[in-house]
Design a protein around this motif. Structure first.
Motif, mmCIF file in Angstrom:
data_model
loop_
_atom_site.group_PDB
_atom_site.id
_atom_site.type_symbol
_atom_site.label_atom_id
_atom_site.label_comp_id
_atom_site.label_asym_id
_atom_site.label_seq_id
_atom_site.Cartn_x
_atom_site.Cartn_y
_atom_site.Cartn_z
ATOM 1 N N PRO A 51 53.122 7.309 9.662
ATOM 2 C CA PRO A 51 53.776 7.111 10.955
ATOM 3 C C PRO A 51 55.201 6.544 10.882
ATOM 4 C CG PRO A 51 52.363 5.245 10.505
ATOM 5 C CD PRO A 51 52.246 6.158 9.313
ATOM 6 N N GLN A 52 55.676 6.174 9.668
ATOM 7 C CA GLN A 52 56.998 5.537 9.605
ATOM 8 C C GLN A 52 58.093 6.483 10.096
ATOM 9 O OE1 GLN A 52 54.741 5.404 7.164
ATOM 10 N NE2 GLN A 52 54.279 3.236 6.980
ATOM 11 N N ASP A 53 58.001 7.767 9.721
ATOM 12 C CA ASP A 53 58.931 8.760 10.258
ATOM 13 C C ASP A 53 58.272 9.316 11.516
ATOM 14 O OD1 ASP A 53 60.346 8.294 7.974
ATOM 15 O OD2 ASP A 53 59.992 10.260 7.063
ATOM 16 N N ALA A 54 58.802 8.946 12.679
ATOM 17 C CA ALA A 54 58.096 9.271 13.927
ATOM 18 C C ALA A 54 57.952 10.765 14.165
ATOM 19 C CB ALA A 54 58.807 8.613 15.101
ATOM 20 N N GLY A 55 58.891 11.552 13.624
ATOM 21 C CA GLY A 55 58.837 13.003 13.873
ATOM 22 C C GLY A 55 57.894 13.739 12.940
ATOM 23 N N ALA A 56 57.353 13.028 11.956
ATOM 24 C CA ALA A 56 56.488 13.680 10.967
ATOM 25 C C ALA A 56 55.073 13.842 11.504
ATOM 26 C CB ALA A 56 56.458 12.846 9.687
ATOM 27 N N GLY A 57 54.402 14.915 11.087
ATOM 28 C CA GLY A 57 53.010 15.098 11.509
ATOM 29 C C GLY A 57 52.549 16.526 11.365
ATOM 30 N N VAL A 58 51.373 16.763 11.903
ATOM 31 C CA VAL A 58 50.746 18.074 11.756
ATOM 32 C C VAL A 58 50.273 18.557 13.126
ATOM 33 C CG1 VAL A 58 48.822 19.332 10.667
ATOM 34 C CG2 VAL A 58 49.891 17.414 9.458
ATOM 35 N N VAL A 59 50.510 19.840 13.414
ATOM 36 C CA VAL A 59 49.885 20.459 14.588
ATOM 37 C C VAL A 59 48.792 21.380 14.074
ATOM 38 C CG1 VAL A 59 50.193 22.056 16.527
ATOM 39 C CG2 VAL A 59 51.937 20.340 16.037
ATOM 40 N N VAL A 60 47.594 21.229 14.616
ATOM 41 C CA VAL A 60 46.473 22.089 14.235
ATOM 42 C C VAL A 60 46.325 23.141 15.325
ATOM 43 C CG1 VAL A 60 44.000 22.142 13.758
ATOM 44 C CG2 VAL A 60 45.363 20.172 13.033
ATOM 45 N N HIS A 61 46.657 24.372 14.999
ATOM 46 C CA HIS A 61 46.592 25.436 16.022
ATOM 47 C C HIS A 61 45.172 25.935 16.205
ATOM 48 C CE1 HIS A 61 50.954 25.560 15.886
ATOM 49 N NE2 HIS A 61 50.876 25.635 14.562
ATOM 50 N N SER A 62 44.424 26.020 15.091
ATOM 51 C CA SER A 62 43.073 26.569 15.163
ATOM 52 C C SER A 62 42.090 25.541 14.631
ATOM 53 C CB SER A 62 42.968 27.827 14.309
ATOM 54 O OG SER A 62 43.979 28.723 14.684
ATOM 55 N N LYS A 63 41.277 25.021 15.529
ATOM 56 C CA LYS A 63 40.310 24.005 15.107
ATOM 57 C C LYS A 63 39.044 24.662 14.590
ATOM 58 C CE LYS A 63 40.250 20.126 17.640
ATOM 59 N NZ LYS A 63 40.334 19.233 18.817
ATOM 60 N N LYS A 64 38.126 23.830 14.112
ATOM 61 C CA LYS A 64 36.886 24.334 13.540
ATOM 62 C C LYS A 64 36.167 25.252 14.537
ATOM 63 C CE LYS A 64 32.927 22.366 11.235
ATOM 64 N NZ LYS A 64 32.294 21.149 10.789
ATOM 65 N N GLY A 65 35.710 26.393 14.049
ATOM 66 C CA GLY A 65 34.993 27.333 14.922
ATOM 67 C C GLY A 65 35.891 28.406 15.507
ATOM 68 N N SER A 66 37.228 28.229 15.439
ATOM 69 C CA SER A 66 38.099 29.253 16.047
ATOM 70 C C SER A 66 38.155 30.498 15.163
ATOM 71 C CB SER A 66 39.537 28.793 16.223
ATOM 72 O OG SER A 66 39.669 27.447 16.241
ATOM 73 N N ARG A 67 38.323 31.641 15.849
ATOM 74 C CA ARG A 67 38.470 32.898 15.122
ATOM 75 C C ARG A 67 39.953 33.096 14.819
ATOM 76 N NH1 ARG A 67 36.984 37.166 13.224
ATOM 77 N NH2 ARG A 67 37.573 39.282 13.799
ATOM 78 N N VAL A 68 40.268 33.458 13.608
ATOM 79 C CA VAL A 68 41.682 33.694 13.265
ATOM 80 C C VAL A 68 41.834 35.067 12.605
ATOM 81 C CG1 VAL A 68 42.468 31.306 12.993
ATOM 82 C CG2 VAL A 68 41.346 32.423 11.079
ATOM 83 N N ARG A 69 43.001 35.644 12.776
ATOM 84 C CA ARG A 69 43.332 36.901 12.087
ATOM 85 C C ARG A 69 44.274 36.558 10.938
ATOM 86 N NH1 ARG A 69 41.427 41.138 13.532
ATOM 87 N NH2 ARG A 69 40.422 41.368 15.534
ATOM 88 N N GLN A 70 44.233 37.380 9.924
ATOM 89 C CA GLN A 70 45.109 37.147 8.777
ATOM 90 C C GLN A 70 46.560 36.959 9.245
ATOM 91 O OE1 GLN A 70 45.204 40.344 5.942
ATOM 92 N NE2 GLN A 70 46.102 39.034 4.377
ATOM 93 N N GLY A 71 47.191 35.912 8.783
ATOM 94 C CA GLY A 71 48.600 35.667 9.149
ATOM 95 C C GLY A 71 48.774 34.778 10.367
#
Ligand code: RI2
Ligand code: CYT
Length: 507
Positions: free
Chosen positions: A444-464
């Motif tokens: 958390p020291q760099d406030a802009g740092a982090g991760v966005v999770v677009h697809s959570k567990k159980g989501s269907r995803v296509r290659q790419g």
């Protein structure tokens, strides 16, 4: 032995001696000395650093934070002797050997942590011993009371005083940013003190700091709460249960949260602000602090018993901790997500449901909603915009810009997208790996740092398809996180090969 004083601008309560002088008074690097200012009738203990070159013989370097206890001026003389070991070391040793600490022993250890009589290694020994051997309910109560006693407390003239706390352990848990304004918007008082990250990549204090200062003395916390109904401040800066923040400082690098310390850490903060109605969120799931519902119930009973002993009504909610809350981890990203919900966005479901459920419990406990009606009342306070308005008042009174919006915040400029290697379902999303990656990115020291999770567990995803986006304020941190992610494999898509082990004979 007499020494002439030299002031040194180092930010701890230590002292510096020439190695030859240290030998004469029979101390070694890291030992304690007693420093006596006979003129002023003052004396203090300090840890001593030794050097062969940075100070002359016959002179003692006094680190500036020590001087309020000594009241000396540069060039004056002090008497320096080797000091006795503090008694609390005997108590720590007892805990290491599996013993149980009595009330006065726990108070002494806590006091010595607060006034920095104990060295970092000694505090770590106490935490480690408690982590391995546990604290029973009596010891936990003693520690909680000692944490309150060695700091400042708030005294409100009216009741109820409501409070909420999460034991943490689940990433993205930004719910306090919604719950506090909802409760305050209902007309209740909620003086919320939070920690910075302990095992995670962004504690509530780290998040709130994105939009407003979070360091206030206890009297200010009380004044601001009286004025707008709620605050979200950093417990470590308030002198409310100051031992707590010292302990967390040593837990953070180890990513541990010793059970007894955790109960005391949470409940001391509640007791010191004078809360009498408390809701505790216990996230349950693999890779969190509480592995299953059974253990969660046990912990809930411990919180409730401790509450009873300390005269607070405590209700607990076991929440789903297998997956992050919402889609974001890291200060700016999390605040953006929470603000968007306050501004009217209807997603993410997990964040809204969890926040409204916990706020609802508090509203029911305080009589602001009938039994079973808390969720709906909380939802109304959110949807009507009253919670947003309250959040802006809270930001303003803490000295931030009340005009801040989700869109006005920008996360780290260095980004990297992790894409699905093939079609399938996301079958694993590892909390701990996500936290490690977010910390590697600088959160958390760099406030802009982090991760966005677009697809959570159980989501269907296509290659790419994008599954994760990494954000960093600094390019080298992004590179380190990309490398870490290669081995940590934070996300698994069904059918994906986890590792290929070639047959060495044929290479
Ligand atoms: O880093 P980990 O261990 O996940 O959790 C620590 C966080 O959990 C609690 O949250 P809140 O203050 O109830 O919102 C603490 O105050 C802190 O912000
Ligand atoms: N040990 C702790 C866990 C969660 N929150 C705290 O303030 N402290």
């Amino acid at each position: 032995m007499k020494f002439s004083v030299k002031m040194i601008d180092i930010a701890n309560k230590g002292a510096l001696l020439h190695t030859a002088d240290a030998r004469k008074i029979r101390v070694r690097d890291g030992d304690r000395v007693q420093i006596i200012n006979e003129e002023a009738g003052k004396n203090a203990q300090a840890h001593v650093d030794t050097t062969g070159s940075l100070i002359e013989q016959g002179t003692i370097g006094i680190y500036r934070p020590l001087n309020p206890f000594l009241g000396v001026n540069e060039g004056e003389e002090v008497e320096v002797r080797c000091a006795d070991r503090p008694r609390s070391l005997t108590h720590i040793r007892k805990k290491m050997d599996g013993g149980r600490l009595a009330k006065d022993e726990m108070l002494q250890v806590t006091r010595d942590i607060v006034d920095e009589t104990l060295a970092p290694g000694e505090v770590t020994a106490f935490i480690t011993a408690s982590y391995i051997n546990g604290l029973d309910m009596d010891e936990t109560e003693y520690l909680t009371r000692a944490m309150v006693e060695t700091g400042d407390s708030l005294q409100f003239g009216t009741r109820p005083i409501v409070d909420k706390h999460s034991i943490g352990g689940v990433p993205g848990n930004k719910i306090s940013l919604l719950i506090v304004p909802i409760i305050a918007a209902s007309g209740l008082k909620i003086p919320k003190t939070s920690s910075r990250a302990i095992t995670g990549a962004g504690g509530t204090a780290d998040l709130m700091e994105v939009v407003a200062p979070v360091a206030f003395p206890a009297s200010e916390v009380q004044r601001m709460t009286e004025k707008v109904g709620g605050v979200i401040v950093w417990g470590g800066a308030t002198n409310i249960a100051p031992a707590d923040d010292r302990i967390i400082t040593y837990e953070y690098p180890l990513k541990i949260d010793a059970r007894g310390q955790m109960l005391a850490s949470v409940m001391a903060k509640k007791m010191a602000v004078g809360a009498n109605l408390v809701v505790i969120d216990i996230p349950v799931g693999r890779y969190t602090k509480v592995a299953d519902v059974q253990e969660g119930r046990k912990m809930a009973r411990e919180f409730m018993e401790l509450g009873e002993r300390l005269n607070m009504r405590v209700e607990c909610a076991l929440s789903y901790g297998e997956s992050l809350v919402g889609h974001t981890i890291g200060p700016i990203l999390e605040v953006q997500e929470a603000l968007a919900v306050l501004e009217g966005k209807r997603e993410p479901h997990s964040l809204i449901q969890k926040s409204l459920s916990l706020a609802g419990i508090a509203l029911e406990m305080a009589g602001k909603a009938g039994p079973g009606q808390g969720f709906a009342v909380a939802e109304d306070l959110l949807r009507s915009g009253k919670a947003l308005e309250k959040f802006r008042q809270i930001i303003e009174i803490q000295g931030g810009d009340p005009g801040v919006t989700a869109d006005s915040l920008t996360p780290g400029e260095h980004q990297f997208v992790v894409r699905a290697p093939q079609d399938g379902y996301v079958i694993e999303l590892h909390n701990r790996s996500l936290i490690t990656i977010a910390r590697t990115l600088g959160s958390p020291q760099d406030a802009g740092a982090g991760v966005v999770v677009h697809s959570k567990k159980g989501s269907r995803v296509r290659q790419g398809d994008p599954i994760l986006t990494f954000y960093a304020d600094r390019a080298w941190r992004l590179q380190s996180a990309i490398e870490a992610a290669r081995t940590l494999m934070p996300v698994v898509v069904e059918g994906m090969i986890l590792e290929r082990l070639p047959s060495e004979r044929w290479i």
